[in-house]
Design a protein around this motif. Structure first.
Motif, PDB file in Angstrom:
ATOM      1  N   ILE A  26       0.933  -1.206   0.109  1.00 34.18           N
ATOM      2  CA  ILE A  26      -0.014  -0.072  -0.101  1.00 34.18           C
ATOM      3  C   ILE A  26       0.740   1.270  -0.049  1.00 34.18           C
ATOM      4  CG2 ILE A  26      -1.596   1.262   1.196  1.00 34.18           C
ATOM      5  CD1 ILE A  26      -2.872  -1.326   2.223  1.00 34.18           C
ATOM      6  N   LYS A  27       1.883   1.148   0.984  1.00 32.38           N
ATOM      7  CA  LYS A  27       2.907   2.378   0.983  1.00 32.38           C
ATOM      8  C   LYS A  27       3.537   2.502  -0.421  1.00 32.38           C
ATOM      9  CE  LYS A  27       4.626   1.515   4.738  1.00 32.38           C
ATOM     10  NZ  LYS A  27       5.710   1.680   6.063  1.00 32.38           N
ATOM     11  N   SER A  28       3.928   1.537  -1.053  1.00 31.08           N
ATOM     12  CA  SER A  28       4.787   1.776  -2.329  1.00 31.08           C
ATOM     13  C   SER A  28       3.583   2.181  -3.552  1.00 31.08           C
ATOM     14  CB  SER A  28       5.302   0.292  -2.819  1.00 31.08           C
ATOM     15  OG  SER A  28       4.338  -0.500  -3.228  1.00 31.08           O
ATOM     16  N   TYR A  29       2.398   2.002  -3.281  1.00 29.71           N
ATOM     17  CA  TYR A  29       1.378   2.219  -4.276  1.00 29.71           C
ATOM     18  C   TYR A  29       0.611   3.449  -4.197  1.00 29.71           C
ATOM     19  CZ  TYR A  29      -0.896  -0.846  -7.835  1.00 29.71           C
ATOM     20  OH  TYR A  29      -1.232  -1.581  -8.798  1.00 29.71           O
ATOM     21  N   ILE A  30       0.814   4.236  -2.973  1.00 24.09           N
ATOM     22  CA  ILE A  30       0.058   5.411  -2.762  1.00 24.09           C
ATOM     23  C   ILE A  30       1.226   6.186  -2.089  1.00 24.09           C
ATOM     24  CG2 ILE A  30      -1.551   6.371  -1.487  1.00 24.09           C
ATOM     25  CD1 ILE A  30      -2.993   3.986  -1.555  1.00 24.09           C
ATOM     26  N   LYS A  31       1.309   7.763  -2.824  1.00 22.56           N
ATOM     27  CA  LYS A  31       2.263   8.720  -2.434  1.00 22.56           C
ATOM     28  C   LYS A  31       1.212   9.376  -1.168  1.00 22.56           C
ATOM     29  CE  LYS A  31       4.301   9.648  -6.718  1.00 22.56           C
ATOM     30  NZ  LYS A  31       4.743  10.591  -7.592  1.00 22.56           N
ATOM     31  N   VAL A  32       1.800   9.031   0.063  1.00 25.64           N
ATOM     32  CA  VAL A  32       0.912   9.605   1.274  1.00 25.64           C
ATOM     33  C   VAL A  32       1.456  11.057   1.523  1.00 25.64           C
ATOM     34  CG1 VAL A  32       0.368   9.119   3.697  1.00 25.64           C
ATOM     35  CG2 VAL A  32       0.369   7.248   1.802  1.00 25.64           C
ATOM     36  N   LYS A  33       0.439  11.886   1.996  1.00 23.20           N
ATOM     37  CA  LYS A  33       0.967  13.164   2.680  1.00 23.20           C
ATOM     38  C   LYS A  33       0.792  13.281   4.182  1.00 23.20           C
ATOM     39  CE  LYS A  33       0.712  15.654  -1.736  1.00 23.20           C
ATOM     40  NZ  LYS A  33      -0.218  16.959  -2.348  1.00 23.20           N
ATOM     41  N   GLY A  34       1.474  13.859   4.780  1.00 18.24           N
ATOM     42  CA  GLY A  34       1.399  13.624   6.347  1.00 18.24           C
ATOM     43  C   GLY A  34      -0.014  14.362   6.715  1.00 18.24           C
TER      44      GLY A  34
END
Length: 205
Positions: A26-34
């Motif tokens: 999931i983390k590799s697939y989605i660019k997460v912002k804080g």
């Protein structure tokens, strides 16, 4: 199969190992912002979100099993985590989601849902513009995965192309999927091989 009864022993080594791999996917697939707010659908005891909570501003976790949510909330309290909230109930029946989310993810839960279209429709509604829906679940299989779960009336995994078509019907764009995890489990004395896929779609409008 009784999720309430299984909750206390749910966090097995196998599930924790698999949960770590799913979380990394999931983390590799989605660019997460804080400042992102996330929702996990069908969270169980929160194995996935406990690997992700420090990437998000807040996570709501929902499940229909009271036992699972009790264990989840106990773990949240024990670990003194203040940006996760467990909610028990069924979408559109017990729970009316009014908040908007930047990311919604679900792992190994959708194949237990009979009417996946209605659930995915409800989840899509509460995605923010440019929000991302991420599904992790079983690749289509022959039914052996749940052979020991008598009365199971869900899905024997999913055909990725058919599931993509549903997300398209719901208006999601930039849909991608890939099979990323292979493992085996013992079911009634037989080794059963299975694979997991991840799928994402973005809400443009």
């Amino acid at each position: 199969m009784g999720f309430n009864e299984d909750a206390a022993i749910w966090d097995s080594d196998l599930r924790l190992k698999r949960g770590k791999a799913i979380s990394e996917e999931i983390k590799s697939y989605i660019k997460v912002k804080g400042d992102y707010k996330a929702l996990e659908f069908g969270c169980g005891t929160g194995i996935i979100s406990f690997n992700l909570y420090d990437s998000f501003h807040h996570i709501d976790l929902i499940d229909t099993s009271e036992g699972m949510i009790e264990v989840l909330n106990s773990k949240i309290k024990q670990r003194n985590i203040n940006n996760m909230r467990g909610i028990c109930g069924e979408i559109n029946k017990d729970i009316i989601l009014e908040d908007k989310y930047d990311v919604i993810y679900t792992s190994m839960a959708l194949h237990h849902v009979e009417d996946i279209y209605e659930v995915l429709k409800s989840l899509t509604k509460v995605l923010r513009k440019n929000g991302v829906l991420c599904i992790v679940d079983l690749d289509e299989e022959d039914g052996k995965f749940h052979k020991d779960h008598h009365g199971f009336n869900g899905h024997n995994g999913f055909n990725q192309e058919k599931l993509k078509n549903i997300l398209c019907e719901l208006g999601l764009k930039d849909i991608e999927s890939r099979t990323f995890y292979y493992d085996e489990k013992v079911v009634e004395g037989e080794k059963v091989n299975y694979a997991l896929f991840s799928m994402i779609g973005k809400k443009i409008l």
